[in-house]
Enzyme design. Structure first.
Site, PDB file in Angstrom:
ATOM      1  N   GLY A 246      -9.983   2.719   0.114  1.00  0.00           N
ATOM      2  CA  GLY A 246     -11.293   2.094  -0.129  1.00  0.00           C
ATOM      3  C   GLY A 246     -11.639   2.141  -1.608  1.00  0.00           C
ATOM      4  O   GLY A 246     -10.769   2.373  -2.443  1.00  0.00           O
ATOM      5  N   GLY A 272      -1.771  -2.740  -0.153  1.00  0.00           N
ATOM      6  CA  GLY A 272      -3.207  -2.859  -0.427  1.00  0.00           C
ATOM      7  C   GLY A 272      -3.496  -2.695  -1.913  1.00  0.00           C
ATOM      8  O   GLY A 272      -4.212  -3.490  -2.525  1.00  0.00           O
ATOM      9  N   THR A 299       5.316   3.261  -1.350  1.00  0.00           N
ATOM     10  CA  THR A 299       5.051   3.299   0.082  1.00  0.00           C
ATOM     11  C   THR A 299       6.187   3.993   0.788  1.00  0.00           C
ATOM     12  O   THR A 299       7.332   3.560   0.726  1.00  0.00           O
ATOM     13  CB  THR A 299       4.814   1.914   0.709  1.00  0.00           C
ATOM     14  OG1 THR A 299       5.073   2.029   2.108  1.00  0.00           O
ATOM     15  CG2 THR A 299       5.699   0.851   0.131  1.00  0.00           C
ATOM     16  N   ASP A 301       6.589   4.037   3.768  1.00  0.00           N
ATOM     17  CA  ASP A 301       7.028   3.202   4.888  1.00  0.00           C
ATOM     18  C   ASP A 301       8.117   2.209   4.483  1.00  0.00           C
ATOM     19  O   ASP A 301       8.716   1.568   5.339  1.00  0.00           O
ATOM     20  CB  ASP A 301       5.850   2.421   5.485  1.00  0.00           C
ATOM     21  CG  ASP A 301       4.829   3.327   6.143  1.00  0.00           C
ATOM     22  OD1 ASP A 301       5.107   4.530   6.275  1.00  0.00           O
ATOM     23  OD2 ASP A 301       3.754   2.827   6.523  1.00  0.00           O
ATOM     24  N   GLY A 345       5.207   5.125   9.748  1.00  0.00           N
ATOM     25  CA  GLY A 345       5.675   3.744   9.835  1.00  0.00           C
ATOM     26  C   GLY A 345       4.634   2.944  10.567  1.00  0.00           C
ATOM     27  O   GLY A 345       4.689   2.774  11.776  1.00  0.00           O
ATOM     28  N   GLU A 400       5.156   5.740  14.210  1.00  0.00           N
ATOM     29  CA  GLU A 400       3.737   5.772  14.614  1.00  0.00           C
ATOM     30  C   GLU A 400       3.192   4.406  15.067  1.00  0.00           C
ATOM     31  O   GLU A 400       2.294   4.340  15.893  1.00  0.00           O
ATOM     32  CB  GLU A 400       2.869   6.300  13.473  1.00  0.00           C
ATOM     33  CG  GLU A 400       2.871   5.408  12.248  1.00  0.00           C
ATOM     34  CD  GLU A 400       1.864   5.851  11.193  1.00  0.00           C
ATOM     35  OE1 GLU A 400       2.122   5.584  10.023  1.00  0.00           O
ATOM     36  OE2 GLU A 400       0.840   6.451  11.541  1.00  0.00           O
ATOM     37  N   TYR A 452       2.447  14.621   7.794  1.00  0.00           N
ATOM     38  CA  TYR A 452       2.017  14.929   6.422  1.00  0.00           C
ATOM     39  C   TYR A 452       3.003  15.829   5.693  1.00  0.00           C
ATOM     40  O   TYR A 452       3.036  15.829   4.461  1.00  0.00           O
ATOM     41  CB  TYR A 452       0.600  15.516   6.434  1.00  0.00           C
ATOM     42  CG  TYR A 452      -0.403  14.483   6.915  1.00  0.00           C
ATOM     43  CD1 TYR A 452      -0.657  13.349   6.145  1.00  0.00           C
ATOM     44  CD2 TYR A 452      -1.044  14.608   8.133  1.00  0.00           C
ATOM     45  CE1 TYR A 452      -1.532  12.373   6.579  1.00  0.00           C
ATOM     46  CE2 TYR A 452      -1.928  13.634   8.576  1.00  0.00           C
ATOM     47  CZ  TYR A 452      -2.175  12.519   7.798  1.00  0.00           C
ATOM     48  OH  TYR A 452      -3.026  11.546   8.228  1.00  0.00           O
ATOM     49  N   MET A 453       3.830  16.569   6.462  1.00  0.00           N
ATOM     50  CA  MET A 453       4.859  17.384   5.800  1.00  0.00           C
ATOM     51  C   MET A 453       5.884  16.491   5.138  1.00  0.00           C
ATOM     52  O   MET A 453       6.418  16.803   4.073  1.00  0.00           O
ATOM     53  CB  MET A 453       5.556  18.265   6.836  1.00  0.00           C
ATOM     54  CG  MET A 453       4.697  19.399   7.313  1.00  0.00           C
ATOM     55  SD  MET A 453       5.473  20.245   8.679  1.00  0.00           S
ATOM     56  CE  MET A 453       6.927  20.867   7.866  1.00  0.00           C
ATOM     57  N   VAL A 454       6.149  15.362   5.782  1.00  0.00           N
ATOM     58  CA  VAL A 454       7.178  14.460   5.284  1.00  0.00           C
ATOM     59  C   VAL A 454       6.746  13.771   3.994  1.00  0.00           C
ATOM     60  O   VAL A 454       7.558  13.485   3.125  1.00  0.00           O
ATOM     61  CB  VAL A 454       7.536  13.422   6.381  1.00  0.00           C
ATOM     62  CG1 VAL A 454       8.294  12.244   5.805  1.00  0.00           C
ATOM     63  CG2 VAL A 454       8.325  14.071   7.496  1.00  0.00           C
TER      64      VAL A 454
HETATM   65  N1  LIG Z   1      -6.706  -7.024  -0.122  1.00  0.00           N
HETATM   66  C1  LIG Z   1      -7.126  -6.107  -0.996  1.00  0.00           C
HETATM   67  N2  LIG Z   1      -7.725  -6.504  -2.135  1.00  0.00           N
HETATM   68  C2  LIG Z   1      -8.152  -5.586  -3.034  1.00  0.00           C
HETATM   69  N3  LIG Z   1      -7.999  -4.259  -2.889  1.00  0.00           N
HETATM   70  C3  LIG Z   1      -7.414  -3.808  -1.774  1.00  0.00           C
HETATM   71  C4  LIG Z   1      -6.946  -4.710  -0.769  1.00  0.00           C
HETATM   72  N4  LIG Z   1      -6.407  -3.978   0.240  1.00  0.00           N
HETATM   73  C5  LIG Z   1      -6.542  -2.681  -0.126  1.00  0.00           C
HETATM   74  N5  LIG Z   1      -7.138  -2.577  -1.324  1.00  0.00           N
HETATM   75  C6  LIG Z   1      -7.449  -1.338  -2.035  1.00  0.00           C
HETATM   76  O1  LIG Z   1      -6.212  -0.718  -2.415  1.00  0.00           O
HETATM   77  C7  LIG Z   1      -6.288   0.686  -2.248  1.00  0.00           C
HETATM   78  C8  LIG Z   1      -5.151   1.188  -1.407  1.00  0.00           C
HETATM   79  O2  LIG Z   1      -5.023   0.438  -0.199  1.00  0.00           O
HETATM   80  P1  LIG Z   1      -4.363   1.055   1.109  1.00  0.00           P
HETATM   81  O3  LIG Z   1      -4.147  -0.038   2.064  1.00  0.00           O
HETATM   82  O4  LIG Z   1      -5.169   2.217   1.559  1.00  0.00           O
HETATM   83  O5  LIG Z   1      -2.996   1.699   0.618  1.00  0.00           O
HETATM   84  P2  LIG Z   1      -1.640   1.034   0.119  1.00  0.00           P
HETATM   85  O6  LIG Z   1      -1.845   0.513  -1.234  1.00  0.00           O
HETATM   86  O7  LIG Z   1      -0.708   2.173   0.149  1.00  0.00           O
HETATM   87  O8  LIG Z   1      -1.309  -0.041   1.092  1.00  0.00           O
HETATM   88  C9  LIG Z   1      -7.652   0.989  -1.656  1.00  0.00           C
HETATM   89  O9  LIG Z   1      -8.473   1.481  -2.688  1.00  0.00           O
HETATM   90  C10 LIG Z   1      -8.128  -0.334  -1.122  1.00  0.00           C
HETATM   91  O10 LIG Z   1      -9.516  -0.475  -1.201  1.00  0.00           O
HETATM   92  O1  LIG Z   2      -3.687   9.472   7.160  1.00  0.00           O
HETATM   93  P1  LIG Z   2      -3.641   8.534   6.023  1.00  0.00           P
HETATM   94  O2  LIG Z   2      -3.784   9.188   4.714  1.00  0.00           O
HETATM   95  O3  LIG Z   2      -4.545   7.372   6.173  1.00  0.00           O
HETATM   96  O4  LIG Z   2      -2.181   7.946   5.978  1.00  0.00           O
HETATM   97  C1  LIG Z   2      -1.479   7.502   7.091  1.00  0.00           C
HETATM   98  C2  LIG Z   2      -0.640   6.314   6.742  1.00  0.00           C
HETATM   99  O5  LIG Z   2       0.043   6.419   5.558  1.00  0.00           O
HETATM  100  C3  LIG Z   2       1.270   5.703   5.639  1.00  0.00           C
HETATM  101  O6  LIG Z   2       2.290   6.566   5.265  1.00  0.00           O
HETATM  102  C4  LIG Z   2       1.297   4.526   4.758  1.00  0.00           C
HETATM  103  O7  LIG Z   2       0.478   4.772   3.695  1.00  0.00           O
HETATM  104  P2  LIG Z   2       0.388   3.780   2.500  1.00  0.00           P
HETATM  105  O8  LIG Z   2       0.108   2.412   3.033  1.00  0.00           O
HETATM  106  O9  LIG Z   2      -0.670   4.345   1.661  1.00  0.00           O
HETATM  107  O10 LIG Z   2       1.736   3.837   1.826  1.00  0.00           O
HETATM  108  C5  LIG Z   2       1.386   5.216   7.061  1.00  0.00           C
HETATM  109  O11 LIG Z   2       2.646   5.317   7.592  1.00  0.00           O
HETATM  110  C6  LIG Z   2       0.368   6.042   7.764  1.00  0.00           C
HETATM  111  O12 LIG Z   2      -0.210   5.305   8.783  1.00  0.00           O
HETATM  112 MG   LIG Z   3      -0.931  -0.314   3.066  1.00  0.00          MG
END
Ligand SMILES: Nc1ncnc2c1ncn2[C@@H]1O[C@H](COP(=O)(O)OP(=O)(O)O)[C@@H](O)[C@H]1O
Ligand SMILES: O=P(O)(O)OC[C@H]1O[C@](O)(COP(=O)(O)O)[C@@H](O)[C@@H]1O
Ligand SMILES: [Mg+2]
Length: 529
Positions: A246, A272, A299, A301, A345, A400, A452-454
Site C-alpha cells: 500500500g 505491483g 519476487t 515467486d 506462490g 499457496e 516466512y522462514m523461506v
Molecule cells: N498498479 C499499481 N500502481 C501503482 N502502485 C502499485 C500498483 N500495484 C501495487 N502498487 C504499489 O506497489 C507496492 C508493492 O506492491 P505489492 O503488490 O504489495 O508487492 P510487489 O511489488 O511485490 O508485487 C505497494 O506500495 C503498492 O501500493
Molecule cells: O504476508 P505477506 O507479507 O503479504 O506476503 C505474502 C506473499 O508474499 C509473496 O511471497 C509474494 O510477495 P511479493 O509479491 O511481494 O513478491 C507471496 O507468495 C505471498 O502471498
Molecule cells: Mg505482487
C-alpha cells in the site's frame, strides 16, 4: 492492439470479469481454443472469479503479407525501446566517470574514463530474448508467433556501463526504496547500488524507509547510505530499509521526489512495485523532471515475465528443502505418515515445482496453474490412499495459490490490492484427516508451513551474484539516461527491459512445459481431474 511476444502472444484477449471489461494478451496457436479454455481455467483459479467470459480478438498480423515478420519486428523494437531522458529533455551526454582501470589508491573514481578500457557496453548491443526455434507448434512449451512457428529474431537491450552518461555524479542525489514482501537478496542489491553509485562519484545516496510509504510519512526520514553503512548488510536477510504494501498516491510520491530533489530512484519490488515505478516515471515525464526511475525485480515467486529468474528464488527453493526434508522424515518415521508442506506462490507455482524437483522426496506437487480434485476416483485423496497402501508414506508439496477454487471465496484484499488467499495447506490437511478417518485407515498427517522462514533468510551464493549484477546494472542504466526500465537476466545475459513489458501479466508455470513434465515424471503423480 499490442502485438506482443512476451508470452508468445499475437492475439488480444477481451476479458469480462465480474461485469468489467479488460484486455489481456493471450498466448495463441497450437490450438487457440484449447489455450482459451486453459487460460480461462487458470484465470478463474488465480483470481477467484466466477463471472468470466473470454473472447479472442482476431490477431492483427496478416500472415499472408510477405512482410509480416518485418512489421512484427518493428513493433517489437518499438515496444522494447528503452525510454530515455532525451525523449523529453534537452540533456547532453558527457564522458563517464565509471572505469575499472586503476589509477592508484588515491583515485576517487571521479576522473575521465581510460580510453584503453574496453568494459563499456555499446548502446546498439543486443541480446536474444528467445533462443529456441520450435519446429512445430506442438513441440513441448512451443512459443509461436504464426501458425508455422516461424523463427523471428527478438532482440532486447544489453545492460551495462556506457561510455557516455547523462548526469554529473557530484550533483546527483540517488534514492533506493524496497517495496512489497521480503525476498532474500534485497540487502545485496541495496549494497551493490550504493557501491556502484560511489564508483561513479555520487556522494548523496539515501534510502526511503518502508516502501512507497516512506515518501510521504513524516515520521519516516531518509536514511543516508554509504559504503560504510551498507558494507555488511548482505550478511542478514530482510531489507535494511524495511518494506511495506500500500502507500501514497503516485502524484504524492512524485511531489515528494521533487521536494527531496531526487535525481535517480532505484525501486526494488515485484509486479505491483513496478507498476508503481512505471507510473512514477510517467508522472516525472509529464512534469518534465530529469529523474531516472530504474527497477530491480524482486519476487520470491519468480513471477516476472521474460526473465530466466528473479533474485531470491534460488534461495527460497534451497531453503524449502529443509521443510520438505523434515516432512519426509516425519512421514517416514510415522506409521502411515503423510507430510504436507505449503510453499509460497500466489499465482505461480515455480517455488513448489522447483523445490519438489530438487528434493526428489515429493510424491505430489500442487500448483495454481494446474487444477486438481480432492474427491473421486481420480482425486488426490484416492491417490494418497494408494501411496499409503503401497509405500506406507507420502509427501505432498502445495503452493499457496493452488486449489483456491476448493476454498470459500473471500473478497478481502491486502493494502496493495492483492487478493488474500484462503489457506489451502490447512484445508488439504483437514481433508486428508477426514478422509482417512472415514475409510478407517490410520494416517498420521504432519503439516509444515515454512512461508516466512523461506523468504526472511539471507541470499545464497548464486542469488548473491545475481543481486550484485542487477544492482550494478541498475546504476549503469540510470547513468545511461534511461528511465522506466528494469534490469534482468535473459538466457543468461543481462538486459534492460521497459517496465510495461515485464508486468503485462504474472509469469506462470506452463503446464505444457518440459519443466512441469519433469516434475510429474519425478513425483509420479497422476492427473487429479
Ligand atoms: N498498479 C499499481 N500502481 C501503482 N502502485 C502499485 C500498483 N500495484 C501495487 N502498487 C504499489 O506497489 C507496492 C508493492 O506492491 P505489492 O503488490 O504489495 O508487492 P510487489 O511489488 O511485490 O508485487 C505497494 O506500495 C503498492 O501500493
Ligand atoms: O504476508 P505477506 O507479507 O503479504 O506476503 C505474502 C506473499 O508474499 C509473496 O511471497 C509474494 O510477495 P511479493 O509479491 O511481494 O513478491 C507471496 O507468495 C505471498 O502471498
Ligand atoms: Mg505482487
Amino acid at each position: 492492439m499490442a502485438i506482443t511476444s512476451s508470452t508468445n502472444t499475437i492475439g488480444l484477449l477481451n476479458l469480462q470479469k465480474n461485469g468489467k471489461h479488460s484486455n489481456m494478451d493471450l498466448p495463441l496457436f497450437r490450438s487457440s481454443h484449447l489455450k482459451v479454455r486453459r487460460f480461462k481455467r487458470i484465470f478463474k483459479c488465480a483470481s477467484q472469479v466466477n463471472d468470466i467470459s473470454v473472447e479472442v480478438v482476431k490477431p492483427e498480423i496478416d500472415f499472408k503479407d510477405p512482410d509480416w515478420k518485418k512489421h512484427f519486428q518493428e513493433d517489437f523494437d518499438n515496444r522494447f525501446r528503452l525510454p530515455h531522458l532525451t525523449d523529453i529533455l534537452d540533456v547532453k551526454p558527457r564522458p563517464t566517470t565509471f572505469s575499472l582501470k586503476s589509477r592508484g589508491p588515491l583515485d576517487d573514481g571521479n576522473g575521465a574514463p581510460m580510453d584503453t578500457w574496453y568494459g563499456y557496453v555499446n548502446d546498439d548491443d543486443r541480446a536474444l530474448l528467445k533462443v529456441i526455434k520450435f519446429a512445430s507448434p506442438n513441440s513441448a512449451g512451443a512459443e509461436c508467433i504464426d501458425p508455422d512457428c516461424s523463427w523471428v529474431e527478438q532482440w532486447v537491450h544489453r545492460a551495462g556501463p556506457r561510455k557516455q552518461i547523462y548526469y554529473e555524479p557530484k550533483e546527483v542525489k540517488a534514492a533506493i526504496v524496497t517495496c512489497g514482501g521480503l525476498c532474500p537478496g534485497l540487502n545485496d542489491v541495496i549494497r551493490q547500488i550504493v557501491f556502484t553509485l560511489e564508483k561513479y562519484g555520487v556522494k548523496n545516496i539515501v534510502g526511503i524507509q518502508f516502501g512507497y510509504r516512506g515518501f510521504c510519512d513524516e515520521n519516516l526520514r531518509e536514511v543516508p547510505l554509504s559504503h560504510q553503512v551498507v558494507q555488511n548488510i548482505n550478511l542478514a536477510g530482510g531489507s535494511l530499509l524495511g518494506v511495506s504494501r500500500g502507500g501514497p498516491s503516485i502524484s504524492d510520491i512524485v511531489d515528494s521526489i521533487q521536494a527531496k530533489a531526487i535525481d535517480m530512484l532505484f525501486v526494488l519490488g515485484g509486479n505491483g512495485t513496478h507498476a508503481g515505478a512505471n507510473a512514477i516515471h510517467d508522472e516525472c515525464r509529464k512534469r518534465k523532471m530529469k529523474v531516472s526511475v530504474v527497477g530491480v525485480p524482486k519476487t520470491i515467486d519468480n513471477d516476472i515475465q521474460l526473465m530466466d529468474k528473479t533474485f531470491g528464488f534460488d534461495t527460497a527453493v534451497e531453503e524449502a528443502q529443509r521443510a520438505i526434508n523434515s516432512a519426509y522424515i516425519e512421514a517416514q518415521s510415522a506409521y502411515h505418515g503423510i507430510g504436507l508442506v505449503k510453499l509460497m506462490g500466489r499465482s505461480s507455482g515455480f517455488i513448489a515445482m522447483h523445490a519438489s524437483l530438487s528434493s526428489g522426496q515429493i510424491d505430489i506437487c500442487l500448483i495454481p496453474e494446474v487444477p486438481f480434485k480432492l474427491e473421486g476416483p481420480n482425486g488426490l485423496l484416492q491417490h494418497l490412499e494408494h501411496l499409503i497402501k503401497t509405500k506406507g508414506k507420502a509427501v505432498v508439496c502445495v503452493a499457496e495459490g493452488a486449489g483456491q477454487e476448493l476454498l470459500q471465496k473471500s473478497a478481502a484484499l491486502d493494502a496493495s490490492g492483492n487478493v488474500v488467499l484462503g489457506d489451502i495447506g490447512v484445508h488439504i490437511q483437514q481433508q486428508i484427516k477426514r478422509h482417512f478417518k472415514n475409510i478407517g485407515v490410520p494416517a498420521d498427517v504432519k503439516y509444515i508451513d515454512p512461508t516466512y522462514m523461506v523468504r526472511a533468510c539471507r541470499a545464497n551464493a548464486s542469488d548473491a551474484i545475481l543481486c550484485t549484477v542487477l544492482g550494478q546494472n541498475a546504476v549503469h542504466g540510470a547513468f545511461a539516461g534511461f528511465s522506466g526500465i528494469t534490469t534482468g537476466i535473459c538466457n543468461i545475459h543481462y538486459v534492460y527491459l521497459p517496465i510495461p513489458e515485464v508486468i503485462r501479466s504474472p509469469r506462470r508455470v506452463d503446464p505444457n512445459s518440459r519443466m512441469w513434465h519433469r516434475c510429474l515424471t519425478s513425483t509420479g503423480q497422476p492427473d487429479f481431474r
